[in-house]
Write an enzyme that holds these catalytic residues in place. Structure first.
Site, PDB file in Angstrom:
ATOM      1  N   ARG A  70       9.892   2.918  -3.515  1.00 61.50           N
ATOM      2  CA  ARG A  70       9.343   4.101  -2.843  1.00 61.50           C
ATOM      3  C   ARG A  70      10.373   5.216  -2.847  1.00 61.50           C
ATOM      4  NH1 ARG A  70       9.321   3.517   1.860  1.00 61.50           N
ATOM      5  NH2 ARG A  70       9.899   1.339   2.203  1.00 61.50           N
ATOM      6  N   TYR A 198       4.969   3.052  -9.214  1.00 57.98           N
ATOM      7  CA  TYR A 198       5.429   1.992  -8.305  1.00 57.98           C
ATOM      8  C   TYR A 198       4.417   1.764  -7.176  1.00 57.98           C
ATOM      9  CZ  TYR A 198       7.859  -0.488  -4.669  1.00 57.98           C
ATOM     10  OH  TYR A 198       8.155  -1.404  -3.708  1.00 57.98           O
ATOM     11  N   LYS A 207       0.341   2.069   1.502  1.00 53.76           N
ATOM     12  CA  LYS A 207       1.167   2.861   2.421  1.00 53.76           C
ATOM     13  C   LYS A 207       0.526   4.219   2.719  1.00 53.76           C
ATOM     14  CE  LYS A 207       4.312  -0.294   2.376  1.00 53.76           C
ATOM     15  NZ  LYS A 207       4.464  -1.146   3.560  1.00 53.76           N
ATOM     16  N   HIS A 227       2.878  -1.036  10.648  1.00 59.86           N
ATOM     17  CA  HIS A 227       3.562  -1.750   9.556  1.00 59.86           C
ATOM     18  C   HIS A 227       3.901  -3.162  10.050  1.00 59.86           C
ATOM     19  CE1 HIS A 227       7.169  -1.698   6.520  1.00 59.86           C
ATOM     20  NE2 HIS A 227       6.081  -2.166   5.951  1.00 59.86           N
ATOM     21  N   SER A 249      10.815  -2.574   5.608  1.00 57.37           N
ATOM     22  CA  SER A 249      10.540  -3.135   4.288  1.00 57.37           C
ATOM     23  C   SER A 249      11.645  -4.103   3.865  1.00 57.37           C
ATOM     24  CB  SER A 249      10.462  -2.001   3.262  1.00 57.37           C
ATOM     25  OG  SER A 249       9.575  -1.022   3.731  1.00 57.37           O
ATOM     26  N   CYS A 251      12.471  -7.027   4.966  1.00 58.64           N
ATOM     27  CA  CYS A 251      13.196  -7.708   6.053  1.00 58.64           C
ATOM     28  C   CYS A 251      12.487  -8.996   6.447  1.00 58.64           C
ATOM     29  CB  CYS A 251      13.319  -6.808   7.274  1.00 58.64           C
ATOM     30  SG  CYS A 251      14.475  -5.464   7.042  1.00 58.64           S
ATOM     31  N   ASP A 276       1.730  -7.259   5.846  1.00 53.86           N
ATOM     32  CA  ASP A 276       2.377  -5.931   5.796  1.00 53.86           C
ATOM     33  C   ASP A 276       1.778  -4.893   6.742  1.00 53.86           C
ATOM     34  OD1 ASP A 276       4.402  -4.281   4.581  1.00 53.86           O
ATOM     35  OD2 ASP A 276       2.840  -3.270   3.428  1.00 53.86           O
ATOM     36  N   ARG A 366       8.703  -7.239  -7.663  1.00 57.51           N
ATOM     37  CA  ARG A 366       7.553  -7.545  -6.795  1.00 57.51           C
ATOM     38  C   ARG A 366       6.569  -8.492  -7.458  1.00 57.51           C
ATOM     39  NH1 ARG A 366       7.225  -4.954  -1.554  1.00 57.51           N
ATOM     40  NH2 ARG A 366       9.063  -3.633  -1.471  1.00 57.51           N
TER      41      ARG A 366
HETATM   42  C1  OXD Z   1       7.272  -1.670   1.673  1.00 56.19           C
HETATM   43  C2  OXD Z   1       6.277  -2.554   1.046  1.00 56.19           C
HETATM   44  O1  OXD Z   1       8.013  -0.989   0.960  1.00 56.19           O
HETATM   45  O2  OXD Z   1       5.544  -3.215   1.794  1.00 56.19           O
HETATM   46  O3  OXD Z   1       7.310  -1.641   2.911  1.00 56.19           O
HETATM   47  O4  OXD Z   1       6.173  -2.582  -0.180  1.00 56.19           O
HETATM   48 MN    MN Z   2       5.809  -2.796   3.876  1.00 56.46          MN
END
Ligand code: OXD
Ligand code: MN
Length: 581
Positions: A70, A198, A207, A227, A249, A251, A276, A366
């Site tokens: 991002r 991306y 998002k 989130h 993100s 974590c 998420d 990913r």
């Molecule tokens: C983020 C994702 O960047 O979920 O938070 O991909």
């Molecule tokens: Mn996320």
């Protein structure tokens, strides 16, 4: 006419006039369509086939090397009044933003196919779900949206019946970061994204819609778009608990949502509702119910293996799109933390040997999979009413200070706890890694409006209900010279167990200035190899350190000026007073 909805047809026609594609294709969301798109991408080289015997229907996509995360500095909230976007967002005046984007989008699809993706965020038959339409020139986006959302004919039917949808316009453009923008127009329910393929920038349902636009709608309509993962925990008495947890993100949201109980937790079952995003609505009794607006996972690959997260590992053995991982000598995907295989190519496609001193997979590589691939999938992920939430957890990646777990004294204190979250940055966004920054409610990159208004919105719920979830803060990432103090992953159930018992009012806790901390004996450590010293360190509050932290938090809050709710300052002052005593 491809749709009975006039507004949709007119908008699609306008986009086509601006972008000038050679073909327009309306997606129906069928398996056949997914196969056709995949076949076409294999032919163009957009996807590479992985070993189909060991990884059936798994593919590798290598992105442009400048397009791997991002881009928060290129992400904008375009509201008529700058203060509505707030200091937490980049802002551009909407007309200026549209002019800039019109220039970038002009003829950007010439010679290409324009795909129209009607999608529904949330179960098709849920009153809480919201629809959108993404127009894109990227087949990779179509394939990912197929796995991540409920898309196609059913979504289009809902849009035609409801006559409301978010308009999302996406083009990969020329992938030049100088001509890349991710812009949101919440007042127009519109998203325009160009220059990146991306996931977080290009899969507009995720998002851009389900967090930035939805958070704005949630403010106007008295709900929350967060989130947060949503996890179902069943104890040996077969009681079920639903917990929503917000972490920045990369974590560990996916890991917590797919947790495997430690051996000593016999009879416990953990199932995933979402990994998420959570949309939370209050019922007449003042309880929050959560739905996961997504239908798939776009998870971080590195670190995933049979031991850290068996369910995630199994989830990505078939029907997965991998982005930016390496490959082995047997054409299997490979990443840092994978326990088997000999990597021979890195994420860029260059030769790789395990003695090389750079990563083989990109740290933000990913996987995209349907949620139904997950052995721990809960059927309630499809429930139109969602699941009742008993606890909300906030957390960050803090090598120091924050204890393993603490409970907020009440909802309003919990809003302060969420608003104060700090976390070390990760590879999920471009920029420095490992720097502590404020990430309130893990929403810093995703709140589509001024945080000051967001916190006021959170506080307002305390007046509407006596039945709110308890709020907690956790930190799996405390370190000393020898490494992490807490083993994390499946062992985190020990902390969730404590949280659940607190929700059931079964156990006491130690009151401290920052909240309630577990009595050491209430954390079940049976079968866990942890020293007393480490456990003490994980559960100890250092008032001097916390005063420094509270000062830093206050400085951050001051950025929001007059708009900041007094309540937040009051809650802050209460903690500081108590620390000073
Ligand atoms: C983020 C994702 O960047 O979920 O938070 O991909
Ligand atoms: Mn996320």
């Amino acid at each position: 006419m491809n749709t009975k909805n006039k507004e949709l047809q007119t908008w699609v026609d306008e986009v086509a006039t601006l972008t000038n594609p050679s073909e327009i294709y309306w997606c129906d969301g069928s398996n056949q369509e997914f196969q056709n798109i995949t076949a076409q991408m294999l032919e163009s080289g957009d996807l590479l086939k992985l070993n189909q015997e060991t990884f059936p229907n798994c593919y590798l996509h290598r992105s442009d090397q400048r397009d791997v995360a991002r881009v928060e500095h290129l992400t904008f909230i375009c509201t008529s009044d700058r203060d509505d976007a707030g200091p937490n967002n980049n802002w551009m005046e909407p007309d200026e933003a549209h002019r800039k984007l019109d220039e970038l989008f002009r003829n950007c699809m010439s010679g290409k196919t324009m795909y129209i993706i009607p999608y529904c965020m949330g179960p098709i038959d849920s009153v809480y779900s919201r629809c959108g339409v993404e127009v894109t020139d990227s087949p990779y986006v179509v394939a990912n949206m197929f796995l991540m959302t409920r898309m196609g004919t059913k979504a289009l039917e809902r849009i035609e019946a409801e006559n409301q949808f978010v308009k999302g316009m996406h083009s990969i453009g020329d992938l030049n970061p100088d001509r890349r923008f991710i812009m949101h127009f919440p007042e127009e329910l519109t998203i325009r994204s160009i220059g990146s393929g991306y996931g977080g920038n290009a899969l507009l349902g995720k998002k851009c819609h389900a967090l930035r636009i939805a958070s704005w709608q949630a403010l106007k309509e008295n709900w929350l778009a967060e989130h947060m993962l949503i996890v179902e925990i069943e104890n040996p008495q077969q009681e079920k608990f639903y917990i929503a947890a917000a972490f920045p993100s990369a974590c560990g949201k996916t890991n917590l949502a797919m947790l495997i109980p430690p051996d000593t937790f016999k009879g416990w079952k953990v199932r995933t509702i979402g990994d998420d995003i959570a949309w939370l609505h209050m019922d007449e009794d003042g309880r929050f119910w959560a739905i996961n607006p997504e239908a798939g996972y776009f998870g971080v690959v590195p670190g995933t293996n049979q031991e850290t997260n068996k369910n995630a590992y199994e989830t990505l053995q078939s029907n997965a799109i991998y982005t930016n991982v390496g490959i082995t000598d047997t054409n299997e995907p490979w990443w840092e933390g994978k326990l088997e295989g000999k990597p021979i190519k890195d994420w860029k496609g260059d030769d790789y040997s395990s003695t090389d001193n750079h990563n083989c997979a990109h740290p933000n590589s990913r996987f995209t999979v349907s949620a139904k691939n997950n052995p721990g999938y809960s059927d309630l992920a499809d429930s139109p009413s969602g699941v009742p939430i008993c606890a909300i957890i906030f957390g960050g990646r803090r090598s120091e200070l924050a204890p393993l777990v603490y409970e907020a004294k009440d909802w309003n204190h919990g809003v302060l706890v969420g608003a104060s979250v700090g976390s070390e940055t990760t590879a999920a966004a471009s920029g420095d890694i490992g720097v502590v920054r404020r990430d309130p409610m893990a929403m810093k990159p995703f709140c589509g409006y001024n945080f000051a208004d967001y916190w006021r919105h959170w506080f307002a719920f305390s007046k509407q209900s006596n039945n709110l979830p308890k709020i907690f803060h956790v930190n799996w990432f405390r370190k000393n010279d020898q490494g992490f103090l807490w083993p994390g992953f499946g062992e985190n159930l020990r902390v969730l167990d404590w949280i659940i018992q607190r929700c059931q009012n079964k156990i006491d806790a130690k009151e401290t200035p920052i909240g309630y901390v577990p009595m050491k004996e209430d954390i079940n450590t049976s079968g866990l190899n942890i020293s007393d010293e480490n456990l003490n360190a994980l559960l100890t509050i250092e008032p001097d350190q916390w005063l420094i932290e509270m000062n830093a938090i206050k400085e951050y809050f001051n950025e929001f000026g007059k708009r900041l709710p007094n309540q937040l300052l009051n809650e802050h002052a209460k903690v500081v007073d108590s620390l000073n005593k």
